[in-house]
Design an enzyme around this catalytic site. Structure first.
Site, PDB file in Angstrom:
ATOM      1  N   TYR A  23       0.816  -1.208   0.000  1.00 23.46           N
ATOM      2  CA  TYR A  23       0.000   0.000   0.000  1.00 23.46           C
ATOM      3  C   TYR A  23       0.857   1.269   0.000  1.00 23.46           C
ATOM      4  O   TYR A  23       0.387   2.342  -0.341  1.00 23.46           O
ATOM      5  CB  TYR A  23      -0.946   0.035   1.209  1.00 23.46           C
ATOM      6  CG  TYR A  23      -2.005  -1.054   1.201  1.00 23.46           C
ATOM      7  CD1 TYR A  23      -2.235  -1.838   0.078  1.00 23.46           C
ATOM      8  CD2 TYR A  23      -2.775  -1.299   2.319  1.00 23.46           C
ATOM      9  CE1 TYR A  23      -3.188  -2.841   0.076  1.00 23.46           C
ATOM     10  CE2 TYR A  23      -3.751  -2.300   2.334  1.00 23.46           C
ATOM     11  CZ  TYR A  23      -3.938  -3.067   1.208  1.00 23.46           C
ATOM     12  OH  TYR A  23      -4.898  -4.054   1.204  1.00 23.46           O
ATOM     13  N   LYS A  68       3.450 -15.451   1.863  1.00 19.71           N
ATOM     14  CA  LYS A  68       3.337 -16.106   0.553  1.00 19.71           C
ATOM     15  C   LYS A  68       4.774 -16.441   0.125  1.00 19.71           C
ATOM     16  O   LYS A  68       5.253 -16.020  -0.932  1.00 19.71           O
ATOM     17  CB  LYS A  68       2.629 -15.145  -0.421  1.00 19.71           C
ATOM     18  CG  LYS A  68       2.288 -15.729  -1.758  1.00 19.71           C
ATOM     19  CD  LYS A  68       1.161 -16.751  -1.715  1.00 19.71           C
ATOM     20  CE  LYS A  68       0.901 -17.319  -3.106  1.00 19.71           C
ATOM     21  NZ  LYS A  68       0.086 -18.553  -3.075  1.00 19.71           N
ATOM     22  N   ASP A 104      -3.022 -18.093   0.946  1.00 20.74           N
ATOM     23  CA  ASP A 104      -4.173 -18.707   0.273  1.00 20.74           C
ATOM     24  C   ASP A 104      -4.743 -19.837   1.113  1.00 20.74           C
ATOM     25  O   ASP A 104      -5.969 -19.986   1.262  1.00 20.74           O
ATOM     26  CB  ASP A 104      -3.805 -19.181  -1.143  1.00 20.74           C
ATOM     27  CG  ASP A 104      -2.439 -19.837  -1.219  1.00 20.74           C
ATOM     28  OD1 ASP A 104      -1.657 -19.736  -0.242  1.00 20.74           O
ATOM     29  OD2 ASP A 104      -2.130 -20.473  -2.237  1.00 20.74           O
ATOM     30  N   ASP A 126      -5.294  -7.072   5.796  1.00 19.57           N
ATOM     31  CA  ASP A 126      -6.491  -6.339   5.420  1.00 19.57           C
ATOM     32  C   ASP A 126      -7.588  -7.327   5.026  1.00 19.57           C
ATOM     33  O   ASP A 126      -8.729  -7.273   5.503  1.00 19.57           O
ATOM     34  CB  ASP A 126      -6.121  -5.423   4.228  1.00 19.57           C
ATOM     35  CG  ASP A 126      -7.205  -4.426   3.894  1.00 19.57           C
ATOM     36  OD1 ASP A 126      -8.222  -4.401   4.600  1.00 19.57           O
ATOM     37  OD2 ASP A 126      -7.034  -3.677   2.911  1.00 19.57           O
ATOM     38  N   ASP A 133     -10.883  -8.958   7.583  1.00 21.08           N
ATOM     39  CA  ASP A 133     -12.287  -8.809   7.179  1.00 21.08           C
ATOM     40  C   ASP A 133     -12.962 -10.173   7.080  1.00 21.08           C
ATOM     41  O   ASP A 133     -14.111 -10.347   7.483  1.00 21.08           O
ATOM     42  CB  ASP A 133     -12.384  -8.097   5.822  1.00 21.08           C
ATOM     43  CG  ASP A 133     -12.489  -6.584   5.993  1.00 21.08           C
ATOM     44  OD1 ASP A 133     -12.211  -6.100   7.103  1.00 21.08           O
ATOM     45  OD2 ASP A 133     -12.838  -5.905   5.010  1.00 21.08           O
TER      46      ASP A 133
END
Ligand code: NAD
Length: 374
Positions: A154, A202, A234, A258, A262
């Site tokens: 980000y 990852k 994943d 993030d 959620d």
């Protein structure tokens, strides 16, 4: 509930910057403040509450969503309690004046808040509200996502479009220092819970993830009492809906956090129940913990603002986190959490968590019920 005699209040005099914000923000913050004040009296510490303007109400009053007085009040405090900001009235303003962009992001940046803690707790009494089947959530869920908040893709550069407009780039970059400090937050959080930490990355594809995992293994030597596992992001996304009870604390980088936080929050059924904490590196001024900002995950809910219907529990649980992480008042924090669980066990529901056909209570009655059980 604690039945111990209140300890001496000497040196336990804390300042909290109280930023109600917009919509239901002031309603849920007022409820949380009443709970906080009650707890302070019970546990014999003193609270100085410093109200300040933020968001649309600040824009209306002084032309900016984050006045410098507000920022100064936050800097002087041991912790910040925030409601929510934003609303349709402000959607057409230029981005820098919009409450979310012009207040929330600069607040996090100016206050150096790099660690976001998002607990996803499904209280047993609300098990039927979960998006998952009863046999998967069992008699409740309790996991914590620790997300890095100020680094990664980000914020990395280069970022943007190519001159010919035919390509775009975002860069995921992390320094050793950024990774170390968030991992320490994760390990310390695991220590306060069941001593299990799952680091999510990852590493099969990304160099930044391989770096992250390497540092994580190194740092784990300092926490021999915490059982560390690694999981690819994943797989983690899948495991969260397949068997969420396997997790205790998850620590991960910004974008993965993030998305996963959620996802985890949906397992608990209602936005009105979800607290969050954003922590910095600095110690709180007088508290025995870390400076931080505490807020419910939900927004300003303009559709129910001013009606006395908002669920204050997310903000009340955020206050428990504030007591724990920034003030070091663990007994008071645990007391609030137990009072919330007791209220739910007793069957009280605001409209957002009430099953069809069940009578609900408003913000005020829910707040009173929590205070009555402290
Ligand atoms: P929202 O979270 O405000 O509301 C979504 C839905 O959940 C609404 O139906 C609302 O009534 C309900 N809801 C939310 N909190 C509740 C509570 N405590 N009790 C009962 N019901 C509750 O999300 P939105 O509608 O997408 O956004 C409204 C405004 O809030 C927008 O301006 C948005 O930008 C802003 N927002 C702010 C924050 C923040 O301040 N951190 C976060 C998200 C959204």
């Amino acid at each position: 509930m604690s039945d111990q005699t209140p300890p001496e209040s000497v040196g336990r005099d804390y300042t909290i910057a109280v930023l109600g914000g917009d919509g239901i923000g002031p309603e849920v913050v007022n409820a949380a403040v009443r709970v906080a004040v009650h707890c302070a009296a019970k546990y014999a510490f003193s609270l100085t509450l410093q109200p300040a303007l933020v968001g649309g109400v600040a824009y209306d009053a002084v032309g900016t969503p984050l006045p410098s007085e507000t920022l100064q009040a936050c800097h002087r405090a041991d912790a910040v309690l925030l409601g929510a900001v934003g609303g349709p009235k402000y959607d057409s303003l230029p981005p820098a004046l919009r409450p979310e962009v012009g207040a929330l992001l600069p607040l996090r940046k100016e206050l150096g808040l790099f660690a976001n803690l998002r607990p996803a707790r499904l209280f047993p009494a609300l098990a039927s509200a979960s998006a998952l089947r009863a046999d998967i959530v069992g008699d409740g869920l309790d996991l914590l996502v620790v997300r890095e908040l100020t680094g990664g893709i980000y914020f990395g550069s280069p970022k943007g479009r190519s001159a010919d407009g035919l390509s775009a780039v975002d860069t995921c970059t992390y320094s050793r220092g950024e990774i170390e400090r968030i991992l320490h937050v994760g390990f310390r959080a695991a220590r306060q819970r069941s001593r299990r930490l799952c680091s999510v990355d990852k590493a099969n594809v990304l160099e930044s993830s391989r770096f992250w995992r390497e540092i994580c293994v190194e740092i784990s030597a300092q926490y021999p009492d915490v059982a560390l596992t690694h999981m690819l992001v994943d797989n983690c996304a899948m495991q969260l809906v397949r068997d969420p009870r396997q997790f205790d604390v998850i620590v991960t980088e910004n974008m993965f956090g993030d998305i996963l936080s959620d996802e985890a929050s949906m397992l608990t059924g209602s936005l009105g129940m979800l607290p969050s904490a954003s922590l910095g590196e600095a110690s709180s001024a007088r508290g025995r913990g870390t400076f931080g900002m505490y807020e419910p995950v939900h927004g300003s809910a303009p559709d129910i603002a001013g009606k006395g219907l908002a669920n204050p529990l997310a903000t009340i649980i955020s206050t428990a986190m504030l007591f724990r992480h920034s003030l070091g008042e663990e007994d008071a924090a645990a007391d609030i959490e137990q009072a919330v669980a007791a209220v739910l066990e007793a069957g009280l529901r605001t409209a957002d968590i009430a099953p069809a056909g069940i009578a609900s209570v408003g913000t005020e009655a829910m707040c009173e019920a929590v205070i009555a059980r402290l």
